[in-house]
Write an enzyme that holds these catalytic residues in place. Structure first.
Site, PDB file in Angstrom:
ATOM      1  N   ARG A 167       1.577   8.327   8.828  1.00 41.57           N
ATOM      2  CA  ARG A 167       2.014  10.295   8.201  1.00 41.57           C
ATOM      3  C   ARG A 167       0.512  10.921   8.440  1.00 41.57           C
ATOM      4  NH1 ARG A 167       4.924   9.782   3.638  1.00 41.57           N
ATOM      5  NH2 ARG A 167       5.300  11.350   2.749  1.00 41.57           N
ATOM      6  N   HIS A 169      12.494   6.142  13.195  1.00 39.76           N
ATOM      7  CA  HIS A 169      11.859   5.633  11.313  1.00 39.76           C
ATOM      8  C   HIS A 169      12.787   6.686  11.109  1.00 39.76           C
ATOM      9  CE1 HIS A 169      10.722   6.725   7.908  1.00 39.76           C
ATOM     10  NE2 HIS A 169       9.639   5.752   7.838  1.00 39.76           N
ATOM     11  N   GLU A 193      -0.206  -9.325  -1.314  1.00 38.45           N
ATOM     12  CA  GLU A 193      -0.338  -8.705  -0.191  1.00 38.45           C
ATOM     13  C   GLU A 193      -1.902  -8.173   0.133  1.00 38.45           C
ATOM     14  OE1 GLU A 193       1.496  -7.156   3.877  1.00 38.45           O
ATOM     15  OE2 GLU A 193       0.581  -5.512   3.395  1.00 38.45           O
ATOM     16  N   HIS A 226       5.005   6.044  13.362  1.00 38.66           N
ATOM     17  CA  HIS A 226       6.269   7.009  12.005  1.00 38.66           C
ATOM     18  C   HIS A 226       5.052   7.709  10.738  1.00 38.66           C
ATOM     19  CE1 HIS A 226       5.453   4.365   9.372  1.00 38.66           C
ATOM     20  NE2 HIS A 226       5.616   2.922  10.044  1.00 38.66           N
ATOM     21  N   ASP A 270       0.682  -1.305  -0.012  1.00 41.64           N
ATOM     22  CA  ASP A 270      -0.389   0.230   0.147  1.00 41.64           C
ATOM     23  C   ASP A 270       0.473   0.705  -0.153  1.00 41.64           C
ATOM     24  OD1 ASP A 270       1.173   0.498   2.482  1.00 41.64           O
ATOM     25  OD2 ASP A 270      -0.994  -0.634   3.478  1.00 41.64           O
ATOM     26  N   GLU A 274      -2.933   5.066   2.648  1.00 43.79           N
ATOM     27  CA  GLU A 274      -2.388   3.990   2.050  1.00 43.79           C
ATOM     28  C   GLU A 274      -3.626   3.346   1.758  1.00 43.79           C
ATOM     29  OE1 GLU A 274      -0.945   5.444   4.625  1.00 43.79           O
ATOM     30  OE2 GLU A 274       1.005   4.672   4.350  1.00 43.79           O
TER      31      GLU A 274
HETATM   32  C1  UD1 Z   1       6.729   5.396   3.797  1.00 40.99           C
HETATM   33  C2  UD1 Z   1       5.440   4.421   2.945  1.00 40.99           C
HETATM   34  C3  UD1 Z   1       4.282   3.970   4.273  1.00 40.99           C
HETATM   35  C4  UD1 Z   1       5.305   2.466   5.489  1.00 40.99           C
HETATM   36  C5  UD1 Z   1       6.174   3.066   5.674  1.00 40.99           C
HETATM   37  C6  UD1 Z   1       7.438   2.473   6.161  1.00 40.99           C
HETATM   38  C7  UD1 Z   1       4.118   6.138   1.292  1.00 40.99           C
HETATM   39  C8  UD1 Z   1       2.883   7.381   1.419  1.00 40.99           C
HETATM   40  N1  UD1 Z   1       4.567   5.314   2.808  1.00 40.99           N
HETATM   41  O1  UD1 Z   1       6.200   6.026   4.834  1.00 40.99           O
HETATM   42  O2  UD1 Z   1       2.657   3.436   3.911  1.00 40.99           O
HETATM   43  O3  UD1 Z   1       4.632   2.561   6.112  1.00 40.99           O
HETATM   44  O4  UD1 Z   1       7.139   3.879   3.923  1.00 40.99           O
HETATM   45  O5  UD1 Z   1       8.198   2.887   6.903  1.00 40.99           O
HETATM   46  O6  UD1 Z   1       4.079   5.253   0.998  1.00 40.99           O
HETATM   47  N2  UD1 Z   1      14.093   8.606   5.148  1.00 40.99           N
HETATM   48  C9  UD1 Z   1      15.243   8.504   5.082  1.00 40.99           C
HETATM   49  N3  UD1 Z   1      15.831   7.551   5.008  1.00 40.99           N
HETATM   50  C10 UD1 Z   1      14.808   6.481   4.156  1.00 40.99           C
HETATM   51  C11 UD1 Z   1      13.535   6.358   5.115  1.00 40.99           C
HETATM   52  C12 UD1 Z   1      13.087   7.549   4.914  1.00 40.99           C
HETATM   53  O7  UD1 Z   1      16.096   9.952   5.655  1.00 40.99           O
HETATM   54  O8  UD1 Z   1      15.445   5.929   4.473  1.00 40.99           O
HETATM   55  C13 UD1 Z   1      13.039   9.983   5.860  1.00 40.99           C
HETATM   56  C14 UD1 Z   1      13.333  10.757   3.862  1.00 40.99           C
HETATM   57  O9  UD1 Z   1      13.757  12.059   4.894  1.00 40.99           O
HETATM   58  C15 UD1 Z   1      12.073  11.349   3.385  1.00 40.99           C
HETATM   59  C16 UD1 Z   1      10.814  10.644   4.498  1.00 40.99           C
HETATM   60  O10 UD1 Z   1      11.874  10.047   5.494  1.00 40.99           O
HETATM   61  O11 UD1 Z   1      11.485  12.167   3.060  1.00 40.99           O
HETATM   62  C17 UD1 Z   1       9.301   9.543   4.793  1.00 40.99           C
HETATM   63  O12 UD1 Z   1       9.964   8.773   3.943  1.00 40.99           O
HETATM   64  P1  UD1 Z   1       8.562   8.738   2.653  1.00 40.99           P
HETATM   65  O13 UD1 Z   1       8.411   7.266   2.454  1.00 40.99           O
HETATM   66  O14 UD1 Z   1       7.927   9.669   1.958  1.00 40.99           O
HETATM   67  O15 UD1 Z   1       7.329   8.066   3.960  1.00 40.99           O
HETATM   68  P2  UD1 Z   1       7.344   7.399   5.132  1.00 40.99           P
HETATM   69  O16 UD1 Z   1       6.672   7.620   6.335  1.00 40.99           O
HETATM   70  O17 UD1 Z   1       8.591   6.242   5.586  1.00 40.99           O
HETATM   71  N1  UDP Z   2      11.700  -2.945  11.632  1.00 38.87           N
HETATM   72  C1  UDP Z   2      13.030  -3.046  10.937  1.00 38.87           C
HETATM   73  N2  UDP Z   2      13.523  -2.170  11.646  1.00 38.87           N
HETATM   74  C2  UDP Z   2      13.190  -1.170  12.391  1.00 38.87           C
HETATM   75  C3  UDP Z   2      12.078  -0.897  12.002  1.00 38.87           C
HETATM   76  C4  UDP Z   2      10.849  -2.336  11.812  1.00 38.87           C
HETATM   77  O1  UDP Z   2      13.247  -4.086  10.535  1.00 38.87           O
HETATM   78  O2  UDP Z   2      14.286  -0.274  13.104  1.00 38.87           O
HETATM   79  C5  UDP Z   2      10.581  -3.454  10.472  1.00 38.87           C
HETATM   80  C6  UDP Z   2       9.607  -4.251  11.310  1.00 38.87           C
HETATM   81  O3  UDP Z   2       9.910  -5.987  12.083  1.00 38.87           O
HETATM   82  C7  UDP Z   2       8.723  -4.855   9.828  1.00 38.87           C
HETATM   83  C8  UDP Z   2       9.042  -4.017   9.049  1.00 38.87           C
HETATM   84  O4  UDP Z   2       9.997  -3.200   9.574  1.00 38.87           O
HETATM   85  O5  UDP Z   2       9.020  -6.176   9.625  1.00 38.87           O
HETATM   86  C9  UDP Z   2       7.944  -2.789   9.416  1.00 38.87           C
HETATM   87  O6  UDP Z   2       8.651  -1.381   8.417  1.00 38.87           O
HETATM   88  P1  UDP Z   2       7.370  -0.145   9.511  1.00 38.87           P
HETATM   89  O7  UDP Z   2       7.325   0.182  10.699  1.00 38.87           O
HETATM   90  O8  UDP Z   2       8.728   0.625   8.341  1.00 38.87           O
HETATM   91  O9  UDP Z   2       6.385   0.339   8.162  1.00 38.87           O
HETATM   92  P2  UDP Z   2       4.689  -0.095   8.215  1.00 38.87           P
HETATM   93  O10 UDP Z   2       4.731  -1.901   8.825  1.00 38.87           O
HETATM   94  O11 UDP Z   2       3.704   0.653   8.892  1.00 38.87           O
HETATM   95  O12 UDP Z   2       3.690  -0.046   7.223  1.00 38.87           O
END
Ligand code: UD1
Ligand code: UDP
Length: 369
Positions: free
Chosen positions: A206, A237, A114, A204, A92, A128
């Site tokens: 949004r 995160h 999924e 984390h 999603d 999502e």
């Molecule tokens: C995204 C997904 C969410 C998922 C989450 C898992 C969307 C809209 N959201 O949200 O569904 O639950 O990932 O974690 O697709 N950043 C870094 N390094 C990284 C990752 C993120 O610096 O490796 C920072 C960056 O500043 C980035 C921000 O996190 O701009 C947000 O990342 P983004 O993928 O937009 O949103 P998530 O909250 O991670």
């Molecule tokens: N996870 C991880 N390290 C972390 C936090 C989460 O490996 O520090 C793993 C967690 O076990 C799960 C997945 O990441 O498998 C969940 O990802 P996240 O919470 O980023 O996204 P969501 O499940 O909310 O989409």
């Protein structure tokens, strides 16, 4: 071609990629969007996944619009070059939806891993819920983790090529958790957890950024002051908006450790040794029940009702007082705790990837016949 870009997609797609690679009838290609960077690379390294393309689109504080536009533009080139028989996307995220859309524009069929999770609330989780609905509209093959997910699709008149396979997260979980596991993360290794109840926290989403996340952090702060014997571990995160709030409210709490994102092996092993999980994550709601650890969901809804029905997951909302009240119950009442602390695993037997690979080959043979 498997297309994914965030941490959770990678954790759930890498086992499938391994399965596809091992099958001599399939040529498996991996294209990362790079919606995440460091958090994605951690997973790729652990699963030792071979990456063919990386669109590398991540920007600090990216918006839904920049992710959408960048993935759509850059994926077009790769799809035109490779011309895969099918594009596989997961779940999603914005990567999933946009990759499906990009494939559709090239008239390439899409397989949705999924498939069929729903809250039926367009704005929660945001974006999502809409991402998975739209991906489902585009997809030709739907791999649903549970029967309940299949029924959700049926309600939308999606009945063709829907397969209940289990969730590939259980495939991943089976390879990471070990009894004699030693943490790689130095802080975890140096922390004396003997006899101490660990509460694992992640948040984390949004829709939780801002006030809801502040409420969550205030609840953790109150709980850590009320129960100094508990150890709260919060792998943060990398989103700066998450870290600013967490550090601002929890930075000086003696019983709280704000640590860097853990790699998936450290995470799964820490989870399996925890007393309680408090989270707004989707994946943790699937993993923690499998190891008998109760979960309080820091959201107002869930698209994963299976473990709620089984009694090991409880949705507690995002109000400080509600979160504190529900956590207090589990911390102070052995009876309440034991009611939630039984292992349930509605998400499969760890063979989801095998089933998906088989359905893909069947579908392809039928198409070619
Ligand atoms: C995204 C997904 C969410 C998922 C989450 C898992 C969307 C809209 N959201 O949200 O569904 O639950 O990932 O974690 O697709 N950043 C870094 N390094 C990284 C990752 C993120 O610096 O490796 C920072 C960056 O500043 C980035 C921000 O996190 O701009 C947000 O990342 P983004 O993928 O937009 O949103 P998530 O909250 O991670
Ligand atoms: N996870 C991880 N390290 C972390 C936090 C989460 O490996 O520090 C793993 C967690 O076990 C799960 C997945 O990441 O498998 C969940 O990802 P996240 O919470 O980023 O996204 P969501 O499940 O909310 O989409």
């Amino acid at each position: 071609m498997s297309v994914f870009g965030t941490r959770p997609e990678a954790i759930k797609m890498c086992p499938l990629v391994k399965e596809l690679e091992a099958n001599s009838n399939i040529e498996s290609i991996v294209c990362l969007t790079g919606q995440h960077r460091e958090m994605l690379q951690q997973v790729i390294d652990i699963f030792d996944t071979k990456v063919d393309y990386n669109l590398d689109i991540m920007r600090p504080r990216q918006t839904l619009t920049t992710i959408t536009a960048d993935v759509l533009m850059k994926l077009e080139e790769v799809l035109k070059k490779v011309q895969p028989d099918i594009v596989l996307v997961h779940g999603d995220t914005t990567t999933s939806f946009v990759a499906a859309l990009a494939a559709f524009y090239q008239q390439i069929p899409v397989g949705h891993v999924e498939a069929g999770l729903r809250t039926f609330d367009k704005y929660s989780p945001f974006p999502e819920e809409m991402n998975r609905c739209l991906t489902g509209r585009i997809a030709e093959l739907h791999f649903s983790p549970t029967e309940n997910n299949r029924r959700n699709l049926e309600r939308e008149a999606v009945v063709k090529n829907v397969f209940v396979t289990g969730n590939t997260v259980i495939d991943a979980f089976k390879t990471t958790v070990r009894q004699d596991y030693q943490y790689k993360n130095e802080q975890l290794r140096n922390e004396n957890m003997d006899g101490r109840r660990v509460v694992l926290v992640t948040a984390h989403r949004r829709e939780n950024l801002g006030e809801p996340l502040e409420n969550i952090c205030r609840a953790i702060r109150e709980l850590s002051q009320e129960f100094p014997d508990l150890l709260f571990i919060y792998p943060m995160h990398l989103n700066p908006a998450v870290r600013e709030t967490a550090r601002g409210i929890l930075g000086d709490c003696a019983g709280v450790r704000l640590i860097e994102p853990l790699d998936v092996e450290d995470m799964h092993n820490l989870m399996s040794r925890s007393f309680l999980v408090m989270t707004d994550s989707g994946g943790l709601q699937e993993e923690a029940p499998a190891c008998g650890v109760p979960v309080l969901v820091l959201r107002t809804e869930t698209e994963r009702p299976e473990a709620v029905e089984a009694g090991t997951v409880k949705v507690v909302g995002v109000k400080t007082s509600d979160i504190v009240k529900e956590a207090e119950k589990l911390i102070t009442s052995e009876e309440d705790y034991q009611k939630m602390a039984h292992a349930v695993n509605p998400y499969g037997d760890g063979h989801a990837s095998e089933r998906i690979a088989k359905h893909l080959l069947d579908w392809y043979s039928e198409k070619m016949s």
